[in-house]
Design a protein around this motif. Sequence first.
Motif, PDB file in Angstrom:
ATOM      1  N   ASP A 820     -34.835  -9.838 -19.786  1.00  0.00           N
ATOM      2  CA  ASP A 820     -33.828  -8.853 -20.141  1.00  0.00           C
ATOM      3  C   ASP A 820     -33.954  -7.664 -19.195  1.00  0.00           C
ATOM      4  O   ASP A 820     -34.847  -6.828 -19.343  1.00  0.00           O
ATOM      5  N   VAL A 821     -33.073  -7.600 -18.212  1.00  0.00           N
ATOM      6  CA  VAL A 821     -33.114  -6.505 -17.226  1.00  0.00           C
ATOM      7  C   VAL A 821     -31.930  -5.567 -17.449  1.00  0.00           C
ATOM      8  O   VAL A 821     -31.442  -4.942 -16.514  1.00  0.00           O
ATOM      9  N   SER A 822     -31.479  -5.481 -18.709  1.00  0.00           N
ATOM     10  CA  SER A 822     -30.290  -4.673 -18.998  1.00  0.00           C
ATOM     11  C   SER A 822     -30.552  -3.179 -18.848  1.00  0.00           C
ATOM     12  O   SER A 822     -29.644  -2.421 -18.473  1.00  0.00           O
ATOM     13  N   ALA A 823     -31.780  -2.736 -19.140  1.00  0.00           N
ATOM     14  CA  ALA A 823     -32.075  -1.293 -19.115  1.00  0.00           C
ATOM     15  C   ALA A 823     -31.793  -0.654 -17.761  1.00  0.00           C
ATOM     16  O   ALA A 823     -31.143   0.394 -17.692  1.00  0.00           O
ATOM     17  N   PRO A 824     -32.262  -1.233 -16.645  1.00  0.00           N
ATOM     18  CA  PRO A 824     -32.004  -0.593 -15.354  1.00  0.00           C
ATOM     19  C   PRO A 824     -30.725  -1.077 -14.667  1.00  0.00           C
ATOM     20  O   PRO A 824     -30.482  -0.739 -13.517  1.00  0.00           O
ATOM     21  N   MET A 825     -29.903  -1.865 -15.376  1.00  0.00           N
ATOM     22  CA  MET A 825     -28.763  -2.495 -14.708  1.00  0.00           C
ATOM     23  C   MET A 825     -27.641  -1.501 -14.405  1.00  0.00           C
ATOM     24  O   MET A 825     -27.040  -1.514 -13.340  1.00  0.00           O
ATOM     25  N   TYR A 826     -27.310  -0.659 -15.359  1.00  0.00           N
ATOM     26  CA  TYR A 826     -26.210   0.305 -15.239  1.00  0.00           C
ATOM     27  C   TYR A 826     -24.902  -0.401 -14.893  1.00  0.00           C
ATOM     28  O   TYR A 826     -24.403  -1.204 -15.645  1.00  0.00           O
ATOM     29  N   GLY A 827     -24.351  -0.124 -13.702  1.00  0.00           N
ATOM     30  CA  GLY A 827     -23.001  -0.594 -13.388  1.00  0.00           C
ATOM     31  C   GLY A 827     -22.889  -2.039 -12.980  1.00  0.00           C
ATOM     32  O   GLY A 827     -21.835  -2.648 -13.163  1.00  0.00           O
ATOM     33  N   TYR A 828     -23.937  -2.625 -12.424  1.00  0.00           N
ATOM     34  CA  TYR A 828     -23.864  -4.017 -11.981  1.00  0.00           C
ATOM     35  C   TYR A 828     -25.244  -4.479 -11.552  1.00  0.00           C
ATOM     36  O   TYR A 828     -26.168  -3.685 -11.385  1.00  0.00           O
ATOM     37  N   ARG A 829     -25.380  -5.775 -11.351  1.00  0.00           N
ATOM     38  CA  ARG A 829     -26.604  -6.348 -10.796  1.00  0.00           C
ATOM     39  C   ARG A 829     -26.213  -7.583 -10.000  1.00  0.00           C
ATOM     40  O   ARG A 829     -25.619  -8.522 -10.537  1.00  0.00           O
ATOM     41  N   VAL A 830     -26.538  -7.587  -8.737  1.00  0.00           N
ATOM     42  CA  VAL A 830     -26.206  -8.710  -7.867  1.00  0.00           C
ATOM     43  C   VAL A 830     -27.267  -9.787  -8.047  1.00  0.00           C
ATOM     44  O   VAL A 830     -28.420  -9.628  -7.644  1.00  0.00           O
ATOM     45  N   GLY A 831     -26.896 -10.887  -8.702  1.00  0.00           N
ATOM     46  CA  GLY A 831     -27.815 -11.990  -8.897  1.00  0.00           C
ATOM     47  C   GLY A 831     -27.728 -12.990  -7.764  1.00  0.00           C
ATOM     48  O   GLY A 831     -27.028 -12.780  -6.768  1.00  0.00           O
TER      49      GLY A 831
END
Length: 949
Positions: A820-831
Amino acid sequence: MEVKAVDNVLKDAILNGLYNKNENKGNEFISPQLVNNDDQSKIWFTLRQELMSCTSFTWAVAFISENMLVPFKLVMSELAKKGVNGTLITGTYLGFNSPKVFKELVKIPNLEVRLSEEAGFHAKGYIFNHEDYQTILIGSANFTRSALLKNCEWGLKVTSHENGQLVAEVNDQIENNLSNSLILTSSWIKEYEQNWQPVKKAAYLPLGKAKKILPNQMQKAALANLNALVKEQAKKALVVSATGTGKTYLGAFAVKEYKPKKFLYLVHREQIAKKALESFYRVIGGKKSDYGLLTGNKHDFDKKYLFGTVQTVSQEQILEQLDPEEFDYILIDEAHRVAAPTYQKILNHFAPKFLLGMTATPERMDKQNIYEIFDYHLAYEIRLKDALNDQMLTPFHYVGVEDYTVGNHVISETSKLKDLVARKRVEYVLKQLDYYGYCGEKAKGLVFCSRQEEARELAKLFSQTGHPSRALTNEDSQKQRIEVTHQLENGELEYIFTVDLFNEGIDIPSLNQIVMLRNTQSSIVFIQQLGRGLRKFPGKDYVTVIDFLGNYKNNYLIPIALNGDKSRDKDQAVRESKLPQVIDVSTINFTEIASQRILVSLEKIKLDSMRELRQSYKDLKEKIGRVPLLYDFYQYGTTAPTVFAKNHALAHYGDFLKKMGEEVNLGNYQNAALSFVTKELLFGKRPHELLLLESCLDKNISRADFTKLLKSKNCYISEDVLNSVEKILSLNFFDVKQGKTTKKEQYGSYPLIEKENGEYRLSSQLLQALNDNHQFKMLFEDVLKTGLALAREYNSQAQFTLYKQYDRKDVCRLLNWPKDVSAPMYGYRVGEKETPIFITYQKDSEKKRNARYQNTLENGHSLRWYTRTPRHLDSDEVKRLLHNKNMKLHLFVKRSDAAGKEFYYLGTAEIQKDSVKEEKIGLKQKCAVGMNLVLNHPLKQSIYNLLFS
C-alpha cells in the motif's frame, strides 16, 4: 476553443460515430449517437442538457402534452436568467394539442410559439445552436411525458458546423416551416378552444359501477403474505403502504378471505369510517344490512361488519356493551396511532383472533414502536417510490424554486410574520403558481405554511387577489374541515392553507397542486404532505408540487425524501441535489439557486453522525424486533452498511453495537481481524478476498478450485490478481509504516489465510477466534455476506467499474501492487504497466488553485493534466510515462477537496502526443510537463454535470 480545435473535435466525433469507434476518440457530447429511454438515461435528460448549454434553440414538434411542460418551464426559467430564447413550431394535427397546452406555452416569456399551417405537420426535431456548432435530435419522440421518459423511442443526435450538409438541409426545413406558420396569440387560442374536440380516451368507469373489483399487484402480494401468517397462526400483522395505493381495498380483500364471524374496522375520523364501509361492501358484498357504524350517533352493535371511530369505541359505556371476544378480526387504519392511550384502551379490552394494522408512515415522530405492537410481523411494505413505479399513484412534477427575498433577507425559520405575508412575496408566489400551473382547468391546491397566523393571513390575501382561499387549522371543528374541503372539491375555493392538519387522514383526491411555503421538518412529514395530492382521480394526469426553498437548515432533506434515500451517504445526496431525477414518469427539478441552497444545508449537516446512526439503529431494531446486523441495514435499505466502515470513530460494527449499549465481548485479535474485514473488504470493490474467506469458513480450498469459483462468479482472473489476494489476506500488503506502527500491526499482524501445498485455509489464529467466540463469528460472517451483496454493484469482470468511487488505497490494491503506497502517492504514481492519476478538478481556495495546476476539461473527452514539479521532458518518470507503449493510464477525478478521499473512475486515457510540453505553473512558476489526457470512455452527461459543471 479555437475554430481549428473545434474542427478537429467535430471530425473525430463524426468519424467515431459514423465510421470507426475503435480508431477515433469521439466526444460523447457531440458524437452521432442513438438517444433513447433506458435505466441510465432519458431522452428528456439529453434535451435538458442541450437546453442548458445552448445559445438558442428551435424545435419542430407536432405533439405536446401538458404533463411534460412543468419541468420544461423550469429549464426555460433558468435560461431566461441567461438571456437564452427559443422557438417552438407546432400545430393542430389530429387535434392532439389541447387548448390548455397552448395556454401554458404562452406563459413562457422566452419562448416564441409558431403554428405550422402545413397539412399533416408531424415533425419531431430538436435543434440547438451553440457558439461554434449545431446539435440536432430527430426521431420518434414527440414532446410528451411518455415519449421523453418511458416509451421505447429512438432519436438520432448529430452535431455539425452550420456548413454541414445535414444541418443545412434541416435549417432549410425550419425556415420553410417558419415562413408557413403563425405566431401563437391569445385570440387564436380562444378560437381554437371553441372548435377543438378532445382526443377520445378510454372511458373512465367509476368504481361504484365496476362489475368486479380485483386486487392490484401490491394487494396480491400483501394478501399472500397475510394468508401465510394466518396459516402460521400469527395473531397480528402490519401492512405499510403509501397513501393512495389501495390500503382500504386490501383490508377488504383480506377480511373477505378470512371470513370472520364479526369484524371491526377502527379509524380516527367518521368520514373515513363511512367511506371504508362502502369500499368493503363493494368487495365483500352480501346484504347491505350486515354493515353498520359505531360512531358518535350510530351504534349498530348487531352488525356483522362494523366501522367505528376510536373516539366512540374507546368510551367506557361502549366497551361495556362489547364482549372481549366480540370480534374475531379487527383492522386498525392509520395504525401508527395505535400507541396512543385511546387505541391501547381498545386493544386491551378486545382479544381478536387476528389484528391487522395498516399505515403509510410507521416511523412515528413520537418514537413509539409500532412494529413491536404488531409482533414484528411486517406482512408487506410499499413506499412512495415503489408505488409510483408500479403506477399506483398519480405522477407528480416537483419543482424546487427559491423563495422570495425581502430586501436583503431570505425567508428562513426565523422570518417575521410581516415578511412571510408581505405583499411582494404573495405576488411572487402567485406568479410561480400560475407559471408552473396544474393539471385541469381550475386550481385545487393545498398550501402548507410554517405557522397558523401565516396560513390565515395568506388565505385572506390570496382571496383578495381573485384566488378564493380558506385557512384550516387544528382550531377548526370537524364540521368546518368537511365544509371547506367540499368547497375546494366543488370549485368554490382554489386553495386551502394549513400547517400540519392535512399531513394524514383527510383526503382530497382532486388536488392538483401542492404548495410548500415552509421549512421541511422531517422526511416523514414531507412525504405525508406530498402524498396528499397523489391519490388517483378521474382526469388528473399529474400533480404539480411547488416547494419554495428559503435559507432553511433542513433543505438537505428534500432530495433525500423525494428519492426515498435512507443511505446517509453524502455523495448520494449531492448527486440527488445536482442531477435531474425521475421516478417512473414523475420528475424532480430544482432551480440553480434552490439546488445551491440544498447543497449549502448539506455541507452543514453530518448525515453519518453518531446521533443519526443511533437513531437509524433504533428504528431498524424496532422494526425487526432484534439487534440488527450490517446485512439488515443493506436488506432494508436504511443506513448504508459502508457508513459504519467509513466512520473513523468505529473500529467495526461490533464497536458500534457496544456504543449502542449491546453486550459485545471481543478479544484483541478478534477486534483487529474484524476491523480489517470491515475497513478493507466490506465495500465489495473486489469480491475475490470475500469469496476466498467465505469458502474457507466451510473447508480448505485449492488454488485451482478457487480459480474455478472465481470463474463461476464471473470474476476477472490473472496470476497477478491471485497473488494480490494472497498479499491482502496475509496482511503483507499493509506492512507499511504509518507513524509508530504499521497498518498490518493494527490489523493483528497474523494472516487470515494461509497457503500450503497449493491449498488455502484459515489461519490458526482466525480459526480459533471463530470457534471461541460466537459473537465474533456472527459479526465476521455478517461482514462477508454484506460485502458480497455490495459487490454486485461493481463489475466483477474488471479491475475498476466506470463511474464508481475509489480512494488511493483501493487503487493500489486493485492494481495488484505488492504494498500500500497510497500515502506518498498524491497526484499519481508511474508504475511498470499501469499509472493511476488522481485529479481534484476544483481547489477549495484561490490560493490553492493558483499554487497548483489548472486542470481543465477542454471538451467531453480531453482533460488537461500536469506532472508534479519540478519535472522536465527528460525526467525519468516523464519518459516512462510517455514512451512505454504498454502503459495503461487510469483516470480518477473528484470535484473538490470537500468531496472526501474518494475519486470517480473515468476509465483509461491516452496521452495526446502533440499536446505534451513543459510549462511554468503555480505562484512560484516551477516547471511541469502538461499534456492532454484523452478518455477512452467519453464522459456520460450525468457524470460531467456532477464533476465539471
